[in-house]
Write a protein that holds these residues in place. Structure first.
Motif, short mmCIF file in Angstrom:
data_model
loop_
_atom_site.label_atom_id
_atom_site.label_comp_id
_atom_site.label_asym_id
_atom_site.label_seq_id
_atom_site.Cartn_x
_atom_site.Cartn_y
_atom_site.Cartn_z
N GLY A 75 0.82 -1.21 0.00
CA GLY A 75 0.00 0.00 0.00
C GLY A 75 0.85 1.25 0.00
N LEU A 76 0.36 2.27 -0.69
CA LEU A 76 1.04 3.55 -0.79
C LEU A 76 0.21 4.63 -0.12
CD1 LEU A 76 2.05 3.33 -4.56
CD2 LEU A 76 3.41 2.67 -2.57
N ARG A 77 0.87 5.47 0.64
CA ARG A 77 0.23 6.63 1.27
C ARG A 77 0.56 7.83 0.40
NH1 ARG A 77 3.71 4.91 6.26
NH2 ARG A 77 5.11 5.57 4.65
N GLU A 103 -0.97 10.78 0.08
CA GLU A 103 -1.02 12.07 0.76
C GLU A 103 -1.38 11.86 2.23
OE1 GLU A 103 -3.97 14.12 -1.53
OE2 GLU A 103 -5.62 13.25 -0.40
N ARG A 104 -1.01 12.82 3.03
CA ARG A 104 -1.29 12.75 4.47
C ARG A 104 -2.79 12.60 4.68
NH1 ARG A 104 -2.31 15.97 8.99
NH2 ARG A 104 -1.09 15.30 10.79
N ARG A 105 -3.18 11.62 5.47
CA ARG A 105 -4.57 11.32 5.81
C ARG A 105 -5.42 10.89 4.61
NH1 ARG A 105 -5.82 12.51 11.09
NH2 ARG A 105 -8.03 12.57 10.65
N GLY A 106 -4.81 10.70 3.46
CA GLY A 106 -5.55 10.26 2.28
C GLY A 106 -5.75 8.75 2.28
N GLU A 107 -6.57 8.28 1.38
CA GLU A 107 -6.81 6.84 1.24
C GLU A 107 -5.53 6.14 0.79
OE1 GLU A 107 -9.75 5.15 1.81
OE2 GLU A 107 -10.47 7.06 2.62
N MET A 108 -5.36 4.92 1.22
CA MET A 108 -4.23 4.11 0.77
C MET A 108 -4.49 3.63 -0.66
SD MET A 108 -1.98 3.79 3.29
CE MET A 108 -0.99 2.36 2.92
N THR A 109 -3.45 3.60 -1.47
CA THR A 109 -3.53 3.05 -2.81
C THR A 109 -2.91 1.66 -2.77
OG1 THR A 109 -3.34 5.24 -3.79
CG2 THR A 109 -2.82 3.36 -5.21
N SER A 143 -5.70 -4.22 6.33
CA SER A 143 -4.32 -3.79 6.12
C SER A 143 -4.20 -2.28 5.98
CB SER A 143 -3.74 -4.46 4.87
OG SER A 143 -3.76 -5.85 5.00
N GLU A 144 -5.08 -1.68 5.20
CA GLU A 144 -4.98 -0.24 4.93
C GLU A 144 -5.27 0.62 6.16
OE1 GLU A 144 -8.91 -1.82 3.38
OE2 GLU A 144 -6.82 -2.34 3.09
N THR A 145 -5.95 0.07 7.15
CA THR A 145 -6.28 0.83 8.36
C THR A 145 -5.03 1.27 9.11
OG1 THR A 145 -8.34 -0.39 8.57
CG2 THR A 145 -7.59 0.79 10.52
N LEU A 146 -4.01 0.42 9.15
CA LEU A 146 -2.79 0.73 9.89
C LEU A 146 -1.79 1.55 9.08
CD1 LEU A 146 -2.34 -2.58 11.85
CD2 LEU A 146 -3.40 -0.46 12.59
N ARG A 147 -2.02 1.70 7.77
CA ARG A 147 -1.25 2.59 6.91
C ARG A 147 0.23 2.20 6.78
NH1 ARG A 147 -4.18 6.39 5.13
NH2 ARG A 147 -2.53 7.89 4.69
N ARG A 153 -4.20 8.65 15.64
CA ARG A 153 -5.25 8.36 14.65
C ARG A 153 -5.86 6.98 14.83
NH1 ARG A 153 -4.54 8.81 8.49
NH2 ARG A 153 -6.76 8.48 8.45
N MET A 154 -5.18 6.10 15.54
CA MET A 154 -5.71 4.74 15.71
C MET A 154 -7.03 4.74 16.48
SD MET A 154 -3.87 2.69 13.95
CE MET A 154 -3.84 4.02 12.77
N GLU A 155 -7.21 5.69 17.37
CA GLU A 155 -8.50 5.81 18.06
C GLU A 155 -9.59 6.18 17.05
OE1 GLU A 155 -9.42 5.52 21.62
OE2 GLU A 155 -7.54 4.41 21.51
#
Length: 156
Positions: A21-23, A25-31, A77-81, A117-119
């Protein structure tokens, strides 16, 4: 070589890249991608940082553990970034070692501590559920391509 040194150096089987997965942008969806080039500065297309935090990895087995601490089956998986999800090998046992992931060679440097952000992402208790299970940050020793299904193993 002492017995303890020999035991620490051992490993049972190679791991495997299960998710990339790719981040962007900050706080953006994972690709989510099937393969990626890891350059000296990190993953191409990711907002990763050079140095000891260029690539982030987590064990697939820990996604179930985190979920169980929250009363769920599995955390996505994408939740933990993290950039790479791997299975079948204990990443903590590889700290400080050079590890081949696909064609790239990484060195695990520091744990990926959870962020506040995990909360938000996981709900009440999310931060505590990730503690000790958030994966590892790695620096790039040798750039290379990584694909789903590639082996993860120490360089001996």
């Amino acid at each position: 070589m002492s017995v303890l040194t020999e035991l620490i150096a051992g490993w049972a089987q190679p791991g495997r890249v299960e998710w990339i997965g790719l981040r962007v942008e900050r706080r953006g969806e994972m690709t989510v991608v099937d393969e990626v080039l890891i350059s000296a500065d990190g993953l191409e297309g990711d907002r990763s940082r050079a140095g000891k935090r260029a690539v982030t990895l987590i064990q697939q087995e820990h996604l179930a553990a985190i979920g169980s601490y929250l009363g769920r089956r599995l955390v996505a998986s994408e939740t933990l970034r993290r950039n790479l999800v791997v299975s079948g090998i204990n990443l903590a046992a590889l700290k400080g070692r050079e590890v081949q992931v696909g064609q790239a060679i990484l060195r695990f440097s520091v744990i990926c501590a959870p962020c506040s952000r995990m909360e938000e992402a996981l709900g009440k208790g999310g931060y505590s559920a990730v503690r000790g299970h958030g994966g590892w940050c790695a620096e790039v020793v040798r750039p290379g391509r990584v694909r789903l299904g590639d082996a993860v193993q120490p360089v001996d």
